[in-house]
Structure formats: C-alpha cells, structure tokens
Design an enzyme around this catalytic site. Structure first.
Site, PDB file in Angstrom:
ATOM      1  N   HIS A  46     -14.658  17.835  42.101  1.00  0.00           N
ATOM      2  CA  HIS A  46     -15.979  18.228  41.598  1.00  0.00           C
ATOM      3  C   HIS A  46     -16.105  19.752  41.565  1.00  0.00           C
ATOM      4  O   HIS A  46     -16.643  20.323  40.605  1.00  0.00           O
ATOM      5  CB  HIS A  46     -17.062  17.630  42.495  1.00  0.00           C
ATOM      6  N   GLU A  68     -12.985  12.686  38.473  1.00  0.00           N
ATOM      7  CA  GLU A  68     -14.217  12.535  39.255  1.00  0.00           C
ATOM      8  C   GLU A  68     -14.843  11.162  39.016  1.00  0.00           C
ATOM      9  O   GLU A  68     -15.309  10.500  39.958  1.00  0.00           O
ATOM     10  CB  GLU A  68     -15.184  13.647  38.877  1.00  0.00           C
ATOM     11  N   ASN A 376      18.208  18.298  50.488  1.00  0.00           N
ATOM     12  CA  ASN A 376      19.540  17.988  50.986  1.00  0.00           C
ATOM     13  C   ASN A 376      19.477  16.957  52.108  1.00  0.00           C
ATOM     14  O   ASN A 376      20.265  16.008  52.152  1.00  0.00           O
ATOM     15  CB  ASN A 376      20.215  19.280  51.470  1.00  0.00           C
TER      16      ASN A 376
END
Length: 651
Positions: A46, A68, A376
């Site tokens: 918002h 929203e 990794n």
C-alpha cells in the site's frame, strides 16, 4: 517542487519495502495460517502504491494496486494461503522490484511488461470485485465518485508527519499532491515554499474541496508514507477565502531537533569526503615529518593539534560510512529459498551477526562473493532429502551465514552440514589438469588441497546447473576477496560439511600498515596481519626437509624471503642480522625476511591494476608521507606460497 529530484529517495525507500515484503512472504510460507505477515505485506505494498502514484510511476502503482487487492482478499478470508498463492505473490514482488528500478532509471526500453503479472493477480480474484475495486481509486481524477460527505462543502485537513521522518517536507509535499489528485486545494499552511525549510515543523493544514468521503481522503493521504496521523473534518468556512496563516503545532509533535537526528546522505558524498580525508592523512604525515626536523616547539604544537583534528575527522567519517551487514544479508533468505526449491532440497537458513558493522563500500562489493558461496553450498554441499536420509541425517539441511568482528577485521562464514569436499576427487582433477605433480599430491595439506578450488577454471562439478557448476569454481570469490584486501579460507570434513571463511578488513579506504625495506624500495604490510617483528639470531635459522624455518620461542615457523618472492636482484646486506615480520591469518603463522623496518603509517589504499606479468603478491598501492609510491603486499598470496612450498618439500 520538482518531483524528479526525489527519485533516489523513492528508490531507496521502495527497496526497503520490497526487502520487507520478501521477508514477510518467507514467514507466510513457513506459517500459512499467520495473519501478521499478510498484514505486513499489505501495508508495504500500500505504501509503495501511494508513493509511486505520487511520483507519477503509473506502472508501479497499477501493479501494486493489483497486489493490494489480492492481499486484501486474503486479509478478509476470501482466499486461503497455499503454495501457489505464495509463489504468485513472490512473482508479483519480483515484478514490483523490476518495475521500481526501471521507473526511476527512466529507461523506456528497459521497462518490464507488467500486464501478464497483473492479469495473473487479477485472475486469482475471479469475477468477484475485491474490496479495493469497489471503491474509486484515491488517485483517480476528482469527481469520479458519485457523492460523498463533502459534496457541497470542503474538508479541513490536517496532516502530521511522523516525528522520525528524515525528510518531513517531502512527505508533506507528497500528501499535498495526493490531495490535489482528489479535488481543489486551498489555504495551505505553512506556505508550500516553506516545506523544505528548517522552520517546517511536520504539520500541514489545508482545505480540500472534493466529493470523496472523509475516510477515503484520510486513507489516500496516509499513502504518502511516514504519516503519523491525518485529521479530516468538514469546514464551515469553505466558502470564505482561506487564510494561509501558520497554525500552532500540537503538543504531541516532537521538537524539530528530534526529527533532525537522522538524514539520508548520498553515498557519493561520503566517498568524496573519504577521498579528501585520505589526502589530508597523507599531508598530516608529511607535516609531522617536517615539523620533527625543524626543532620549533610552536610549529610542532600546531602540527600536533592539526593531526589530532584530522584523526578525529577521519574517525567520524569512517563511522558515518559504517552500516550493519544485515543490509546485504537480508536479501539472502529469498535467494536460498528459490535455489533450494529449484534443486529439490530442504534447507533451514540461519543468519547471525546482522548487527556487525562494515564499511558501506566494502559491503556493496562483498555481496556477490557471498551469493556464490551460498549457491555452492546449496548445489554441491547439502544433499537431497533422500541422500541425507540414507546417511542418517535429518532430511532438512542447515546453511549458516555468520558475521563477526575479530580485531580490525570482519569474519563472514558460510557453513553447511552437507557432504563435504572430497580430497581425493579434488586431487584427481588437479593432477589431470597438471596443477599438481602426481608424486606430490599425497603430501599436500588439506588447506592447500582446498585452495586448488580457487584456481581459475578449476571445478569438480560434473553437471551444469542454473545454481552453480559453470566451470568457474571458486576463483571468482577468491579473486574478488583478494582485490578487497581479504582472504578466503576453506575447511571441510567429508560427510559433515564445509566452512568458507572470509576475513575482510573493515574498510579499504585507510588502513594502518607496517612499512618494510628491501634494498632501496619500501613496501607496506597491513598491520591487521602482522603478529610481531623479530630479529632472528643466525643460530635459530634452520633447514627442515629442504625448507627454511626459524625457531621462535620454542615454536618452529616457516621463514620466507621477501627478496626471493619478489625476485630481487640486489644481494642481501651482509651484516649478519635477519629481520623478519611474523604474519598471521587465522591459525597460520609465517615469518617473512626483510632488510629492515621503516615504522608504521596510516596509508590510503589506491586501486592497483596489475599487468599480466606482475607477480600476484600485491593487493594495492599507496603514497607515502614523503610523496613516494609504495606497493601493498597481499598476505593471502604470501601464505599460499608458503603452503605450496610445504607440499613440494614434503614430496
């Protein structure tokens, strides 16, 4: 007031909100029945919607509006939280981030196509109109709504900016612009031109002639962000010419001094200040050197005072550049979550030490190496649930990211409880690639074996994935860390996991260094890695398995020659003295023979672009107090040479 100048502020705040959205969505995924994450994401979206509409970033506002609406449906129980919804919300958050970056960059060619994402968000809502759609947008033209509480009059509006807002004038102006999008504004107090002045106290009042209900006006103005409260009431004086007289500030408002405690500063300004203080440090050292030979007490006193002030100024600027590592660490949970899902692995990600402070410039540079280490560990370290179950481990692996202070260094550790690194597999690849002679392979210590993984192009990955294993191994990490004046250490136990440790200086800008002499040249060693300096009697220098060592207080340490490492043609002084600097990095200690010491000095680190033929023993350059240049020795490279020498000797 021109809005374009606030693009960087909008970008900075929006990034913070997007980061919060990602964290909250992770919490929602972990606890789908929890209401707090949904409310938090709704508030963040918002706020972005309000700020972007105020700035005129229509695409961002439309996407935020769609998010929203969906979140509002979830808040009111109209849509349950499941994996598909969370994935869609993550997709929306990613699109929102891209849209924000593109909007501020004002690059029309790079603007993402948001229509497909908005369509998917709207599609989840179905045919039923969401609560937010049932109302006219707060950013629609005035009069779009059929009626309201103030249809025949005006509303008296009072906006109080939050007392801790770093830019209260900007917030007030944004609220004023939102108001003008809903109707006719008059009677602004204080005058709009005063909003950016020091006299603005964070309270704005005006009359608003609109057809919108008071509740809708209040909600729309709060979207400006950092608004403490909005008071809306009907005005009996709407028809009269409004007065622009400033109104008294309410008692609840904080004093101006409290609001001024924190401000946003462009990083480029801090960089410029750091460059200037670096030059002042060089001048300070030269002044002190000149004053010492003049034998004038008054001059020496003045120079000492100037030196003290420069040192204090340097400390203040350094502190201003220090920020918590959490600013970078906060983006990693989302990365780990996405990578783990892609690899089909279950991972618990734990972060510690987010409050540890780091120089801002260093923090920006260290993010990519950490990302590579995390990927990794996820790809090569942590096993699949089936493999872990067969090995007697919990199906969920643990990935640990830690930051800690150690003297004037910051330690960043990436640790997993996965399969570990196979010493035999690494050596087999290294021998096949010609990196290690077959006869010397068995004698290499573990740390040297693991250091082979940092060689360019070396990788043990048998397949290429979207996460890692593209043939670059860990050399990108080691190269970047070395360029930043740090070191990379690797520890691993087969079946139990791997630990990557980055030892980084707090800052690259100004460091204290020990100056050493070799022939007619001066070199700098960062004091962080210097354990001690010693003069070694000839009787304590010995040869063990073809390697030179020194006995130092019953401890045998390797003794390297800086002259030999630098291939210095000039012969060593024949005075019988053997001066050495003992370097330390983690548990490693090694002595480096030099011709002499030239004292300590704070040096300003300059970038060093070495040629291909240059020895990999330097991490930068500096200018000494006498105006001469000097190279900065890289401790990590020196220790690596010691490890290779040990392996060759053992073979």
């Amino acid at each position: 007031m021109e809005l374009s100048q606030y693009g960087e502020l909008f970008l900075s705040e929006s990034r913070e909100h997007v980061s919060a959205i990602n964290d909250l969505l992770l919490a929602l995924e972990a606890s789908p029945g929890s209401r707090e994450p949904v409310e938090g994401v709704f508030r963040a979206v918002h706020t972005i919607k309000g700020m972007s509409a105020t700035m005129g970033y229509r695409g961002v506002a439309d996407l935020a509006h769609a998010l929203e609406d969906l979140l509002d449906r979830v808040r009111h129980g109209g849509r349950s939280v499941d994996g598909d919804l969370v994935d869609l919300l993550f997709e929306g958050a990613d699109a929102l981030e891209r849209a924000i970056e593109a909007a501020v960059a004002e690059d029309d060619g790079a603007e993402p196509d948001l229509a497909p994402v908005i369509a998917r968000l709207r599609g989840v809502l179905g045919d039923a109109a969401p609560a937010a759609e049932a109302q006219v947008s707060a950013f629609a033209p005035a009069g779009a709504n059929g009626g309201g509480a103030a249809a025949d009059g005006a509303l008296r509006v009072r906006v109080v900016v939050a007392h801790d807002s770093p830019l209260p004038g900007v917030r007030a102006f944004m609220a004023l612009r939102l108001a003008r999008g809903m109707g006719e504004v008059g009677g602004v107090a204080p005058d709009e031109a005063l909003l950016q002045g020091p006299e603005f106290r964070g309270v704005l009042e005006f009359l608003l002639r609109t057809e919108r209900p008071a509740a809708e006006v209040e909600a729309a103005l709060r979207a400006a962000g950092e608004i403490e409260r909005v008071e809306v009431a009907e005005s009996a004086q709407a028809a009269a010419a409004p007065t622009a007289e400033p109104l008294a500030e309410p008692a609840a408002a904080a004093p101006a001094t409290a609001r001024a405690r924190n401000i946003r500063v462009d990083l480029r300004r801090l960089d410029a200040l750091m460059n200037q203080i670096g030059e002042l440090v060089i001048i300070r050292d030269r002044l002190q050197k000149l004053a010492a030979v003049k034998d004038e007490p008054e001059l020496e006193e003045t120079v000492d005072q100037a030196a003290r002030l420069i040192s204090e100024l340097q400390d203040e600027i350094m502190q201003a550049r220090m920020v918590p590592v959490g600013q970078v660490f906060d983006r990693f949970p989302r990365l780990v979550r996405d990578a783990a899902r892609m690899l089909g692995k279950q991972v618990e990600f734990v972060i510690e030490g987010k409050e540890i402070e780091f120089d801002r410039s260093m923090l920006d540079e260290i993010g990519d190496p950490i990302v590579h280490l995390l990927r990794n560990s996820l790809d090569h370290g942590i096993e699949s649930p089936g493999e872990r179950r067969a090995a007697g481990k919990p199906e969920t692996g643990t990935l640990h990211l830690l930051a800690a202070r150690e003297r004037s260094q910051v330690l960043i550790r990436v640790e997993d409880d996965g399969r570990g690194i196979s010493r035999e597999r690494v050596l087999a690849k290294a021998v096949a690639a010609g990196l290690v002679p077959a006869e010397a392979a068995h004698a290499l210590p573990d740390d040297e074996v693991f250091r082979l993984l940092t060689r360019a192009g070396f990788s043990t990955a048998e397949r290429v994935t979207d996460v890692s294993g593209r043939g670059v191994g860990l050399d990108v990490v080691a190269t970047r860390v070395r360029a930043l004046g740090g070191t990379l250490e690797i520890e691993s136990t087969p079946g139990r996991g791997t630990v990557f440790t980055l030892r980084m200086p707090l800052t690259l800008a100004i460091v204290r260094a020990l100056l050493v002499k070799l022939g007619g040249e001066t070199y700098a060693l960062p004091i962080t890695h210097v354990g001690e300096t010693v003069e070694i009697p000839e009787a304590d220098v010995r040869s063990v398995k073809g390697r030179t060592v020194a006995v130092l207080r019953d401890e045998v340490i390797p003794l390297l020659s800086l002259r030999g490492m630098l291939r210095h043609a000039e012969a060593a002084p024949a005075d019988g003295r053997r001066m050495a600097v003992v370097l330390e990095s983690g548990e490693n200690r090694v002595g480096v023979e030099v011709d002499g010491l030239a004292g300590q000095q704070e040096i300003v680190v300059k970038s060093f672009d070495a040629t291909v033929a240059t020895l990999r023993l330097f991490s930068g350059a500096t200018i000494l107090s006498d105006g001469r240049p000097a190279l900065i020795l890289d401790v990590g490279s020196i220790l690596a040479r010691e490890g290779r020498a040990e392996a060759v000797a053992a073979a």
